[in-house]
Design a protein around this motif. Sequence first.
Motif, PDB file in Angstrom:
ATOM      1  N   VAL A  13       0.848  -1.186   0.000  1.00  8.28           N
ATOM      2  CA  VAL A  13       0.000   0.000   0.000  1.00  8.28           C
ATOM      3  C   VAL A  13       0.884   1.238   0.000  1.00  8.28           C
ATOM      4  CG1 VAL A  13      -0.183   0.070   2.507  1.00  8.28           C
ATOM      5  CG2 VAL A  13      -1.996   1.057   1.122  1.00  8.28           C
ATOM      6  N   ALA A  14       0.404   2.304  -0.605  1.00  5.23           N
ATOM      7  CA  ALA A  14       1.145   3.557  -0.614  1.00  5.23           C
ATOM      8  C   ALA A  14       0.887   4.332   0.672  1.00  5.23           C
ATOM      9  CB  ALA A  14       0.745   4.397  -1.826  1.00  5.23           C
ATOM     10  N   GLU A  15       1.908   5.032   1.115  1.00  2.86           N
ATOM     11  CA  GLU A  15       1.766   5.832   2.328  1.00  2.86           C
ATOM     12  C   GLU A  15       0.618   6.815   2.182  1.00  2.86           C
ATOM     13  OE1 GLU A  15       5.121   8.359   3.323  1.00  2.86           O
ATOM     14  OE2 GLU A  15       4.788   8.015   5.465  1.00  2.86           O
ATOM     15  N   GLY A  16      -0.189   6.917   3.234  1.00  3.07           N
ATOM     16  CA  GLY A  16      -1.331   7.815   3.212  1.00  3.07           C
ATOM     17  C   GLY A  16      -2.623   7.153   2.771  1.00  3.07           C
ATOM     18  N   ASN A  17      -2.520   6.009   2.125  1.00  2.75           N
ATOM     19  CA  ASN A  17      -3.716   5.282   1.700  1.00  2.75           C
ATOM     20  C   ASN A  17      -4.228   4.376   2.815  1.00  2.75           C
ATOM     21  OD1 ASN A  17      -3.519   6.494  -0.760  1.00  2.75           O
ATOM     22  ND2 ASN A  17      -3.061   4.633  -1.914  1.00  2.75           N
ATOM     23  N   PRO A  18      -5.504   4.036   2.776  1.00  2.00           N
ATOM     24  CA  PRO A  18      -6.014   3.089   3.778  1.00  2.00           C
ATOM     25  C   PRO A  18      -5.464   1.687   3.534  1.00  2.00           C
ATOM     26  CG  PRO A  18      -7.702   3.602   2.159  1.00  2.00           C
ATOM     27  CD  PRO A  18      -6.553   4.504   1.856  1.00  2.00           C
ATOM     28  N   SER A  80      -4.986   5.580   7.292  1.00  2.00           N
ATOM     29  CA  SER A  80      -3.895   6.200   6.565  1.00  2.00           C
ATOM     30  C   SER A  80      -2.585   5.509   6.949  1.00  2.00           C
ATOM     31  CB  SER A  80      -3.832   7.698   6.899  1.00  2.00           C
ATOM     32  OG  SER A  80      -2.759   8.313   6.233  1.00  2.00           O
TER      33      SER A  80
END
Lengths: 113, 114
Positions: A13-18, A80
């Motif tokens: 997952v990308a940082e900041g995404n759920p 996040s």
Amino acid sequence: AQSVAQPEDQVNVAEGNPLTVKCTYSVSGNPYLFWYVQYPNRGLQFLLKYITGDNLVKGSYGFEAEFNKSQTSFHLKKPSALVSDSALYFCAVRDGNTGKLIFGQGTTLQVKP
Amino acid sequence: EAGVAQSPRYKIIEKRQSVAFWCNPISGHATLYWYQQILGQGPKLLIQFQNNGVVDDSQLPKDRFSAERLKGVDSTLKIQPAKLEDSAVYLCASSLDSEYYEQYFGPGTRLTVT
């Protein structure tokens, strides 16, 4: 027999995404469910548990988990993701007869900047 | 509050040798657990103590593994003789009670058997 399944070996997952890390269980009787996190060369750290009550359980470091009895699931979530959340996550169920924890095989969470 | 202490952190031995691990649980915790974690797998319970009595040792290979918890506090886990397949991380955990409370884990001992 009690068992736990974590269907994903790795979640990216990308940082900041759920983020969501999945867990399903099989128990006889009421389920007592736990999430633990393991960082490299460290022991397991307790995140949260479901014993009874609200289906949404809040835990450490902003994590929460949703208990769904009809789907026999206990998915770990965070609104996040942080790069520092990258680690190995274990779901566990308490054996109703002996009290011991039965762990899933673990899911590696990779959070990329 | 001090956590669960374990020693040594790392151990390398040859097969057929013996080895012992030590664990000091969190003060006041009645229940103590030893787990074996093989690389790529979740921890598997070896033995569970309630105070100084054994609650569950169904997964302990008793022909080579032994454990004791004297006076209901510290515990030692011994392997004699070790096999290659014993290479794993040995985790000690403790909890206030076995009923509803979460378990707190020590840092583990990484055993390599050559």
